[in-house]
Design a protein around this motif. Structure first.
Motif, short mmCIF file in Angstrom:
data_model
loop_
_atom_site.label_atom_id
_atom_site.label_comp_id
_atom_site.label_asym_id
_atom_site.label_seq_id
_atom_site.Cartn_x
_atom_site.Cartn_y
_atom_site.Cartn_z
N LEU A 14 -10.89 4.04 3.47
CA LEU A 14 -9.52 4.32 4.10
C LEU A 14 -8.82 3.32 4.47
N ILE A 15 -9.29 2.51 5.78
CA ILE A 15 -8.51 1.45 6.37
C ILE A 15 -8.25 0.32 5.36
N PHE A 16 -9.12 -0.25 4.60
CA PHE A 16 -9.16 -1.42 3.77
C PHE A 16 -8.05 -1.25 2.65
N SER A 17 -8.37 -0.12 2.07
CA SER A 17 -7.72 0.40 0.80
C SER A 17 -6.07 0.50 1.18
N PHE A 18 -5.82 1.06 2.39
CA PHE A 18 -4.41 1.44 2.92
C PHE A 18 -3.87 -0.22 3.11
N ILE A 19 -4.65 -0.89 3.77
CA ILE A 19 -3.94 -2.11 4.10
C ILE A 19 -3.73 -3.06 2.93
N PHE A 20 -4.47 -3.17 1.84
CA PHE A 20 -4.37 -4.12 0.53
C PHE A 20 -3.32 -3.35 -0.26
N ALA A 21 -3.26 -1.75 -0.32
CA ALA A 21 -2.44 -1.26 -1.12
C ALA A 21 -0.82 -1.25 -0.40
N THR A 22 -0.66 -1.31 0.83
CA THR A 22 0.66 -1.63 1.56
C THR A 22 0.93 -3.03 1.39
N LEU A 23 0.25 -3.96 1.19
CA LEU A 23 0.70 -5.31 1.14
C LEU A 23 1.07 -5.48 -0.40
N LEU A 24 0.25 -4.90 -1.32
CA LEU A 24 0.54 -4.81 -2.76
C LEU A 24 2.06 -4.23 -3.07
N GLY A 25 1.91 -2.96 -2.61
CA GLY A 25 3.29 -2.07 -2.40
C GLY A 25 4.63 -2.95 -2.14
N LEU A 26 4.31 -3.56 -0.85
CA LEU A 26 5.53 -4.63 -0.45
C LEU A 26 5.75 -5.46 -1.31
N LEU A 27 4.96 -6.05 -1.86
CA LEU A 27 5.14 -7.27 -2.85
C LEU A 27 5.89 -6.62 -4.08
N LEU A 28 5.36 -5.42 -4.69
CA LEU A 28 6.11 -4.94 -5.69
C LEU A 28 7.50 -4.27 -5.47
N THR A 29 7.62 -3.98 -4.13
CA THR A 29 8.81 -3.49 -3.88
C THR A 29 10.06 -4.78 -3.68
N TRP A 30 9.51 -5.86 -3.14
CA TRP A 30 10.22 -6.92 -3.37
C TRP A 30 10.77 -7.67 -4.68
N VAL A 31 9.64 -7.53 -5.52
CA VAL A 31 9.73 -8.04 -6.93
C VAL A 31 10.73 -6.87 -7.62
#
Length: 222
Positions: A21-38
């Motif tokens: 739960l914790i690590f999936s959320f962290i990495f998904a958040t980071l990737l999600g922010l990158l995708l939003t920026w792109v």
């Protein structure tokens, strides 16, 4: 079999569940922010790449995403000379869930950002604020609060999705309960799965309390 013993066996899988739960959320958040920026960049190629990725990820069931990460990714990377056979099942579980949830989080971030009044940027410029400072101090906090309800729902969904790692043989709470049910020939099946449901419910209640505290702490930004 008494309930205390059943809960003890089920909760042997709790460390893996909480790590997922914790690590999936962290990495998904980071990737999600990158995708939003792109996706928000004024570049058609970048927007196209982000759109294709988001559509692909959101259109793929989480169960299938886990299977692709566990069975498909090692084969794909071996073709270009990268060996990840030493990865643990936990690492593959985190990867599969992170890829799946990054698409949903990216949409939550994007919609929250677009909901913020852009007139505030012009107002900040008029008083001499730099765009980076405006984004960090004015736009980002508001967008974060707007995204919070969707993020909470996605985290709750992620809690339930962690149970899918049984397909790659990772021993989480669900897998522990399922194995216990098989070992007892189904005699205590109802009791086992009711206690499992209560365990997940308890975890969700903790998450809801944490988000409620965050909203109260930063409600002035809404």
């Amino acid at each position: 079999m008494n309930s205390q013993k059943i809960i003890g066996i089920i909760w042997r899988g709790f460390p893996n569940t909480i790590e997922l739960l914790i690590f999936s959320f962290i990495f998904a958040t980071l990737l999600g922010l990158l995708l939003t920026w792109v996706g928000l960049r004024k570049n058609r190629l970048a927007q196209g790449i982000a759109t294709v990725y988001l559509n692909l990820v959101r259109g793929t069931p989480p169960l299938l995403m886990l299977l692709l990460a566990y069975y498909g990714l090692p084969v794909l990377l071996k073709a270009i000379g990268i060996n990840i056979d030493h990865w643990t099942r936990l690492m593959f579980g985190i990867l599969g869930l992170s890829l799946g949830w990054s698409g949903y989080l990216a949409e939550a971030f994007r919609s929250a950002y677009l909901s913020v009044d852009t007139g505030q940027i012009e107002a900040a410029r008029s008083v001499g604020m730099k765009d980076q400072t405006t984004f960090r101090q004015i736009i980002l906090p508001q967008a974060a609060m707007l995204a919070l309800p969707n993020i909470e729902n996605l985290v709750v969904g992620l809690v339930k999705a962690t149970s899918l790692v049984y397909v790659i043989g990772l021993y989480d709470m669900y897998n522990q309960a399922s194995n216990l049910s098989n070992q007892t020939a189904g005699l205590h099946q109802l009791q086992i799965f009711i206690l499992l449901a209560l365990s997940y419910w308890g975890l969700v209640l903790v998450i809801e309390v944490l988000f409620r505290l965050i909203r109260r702490r930063y409600q002035w930004l809404a």
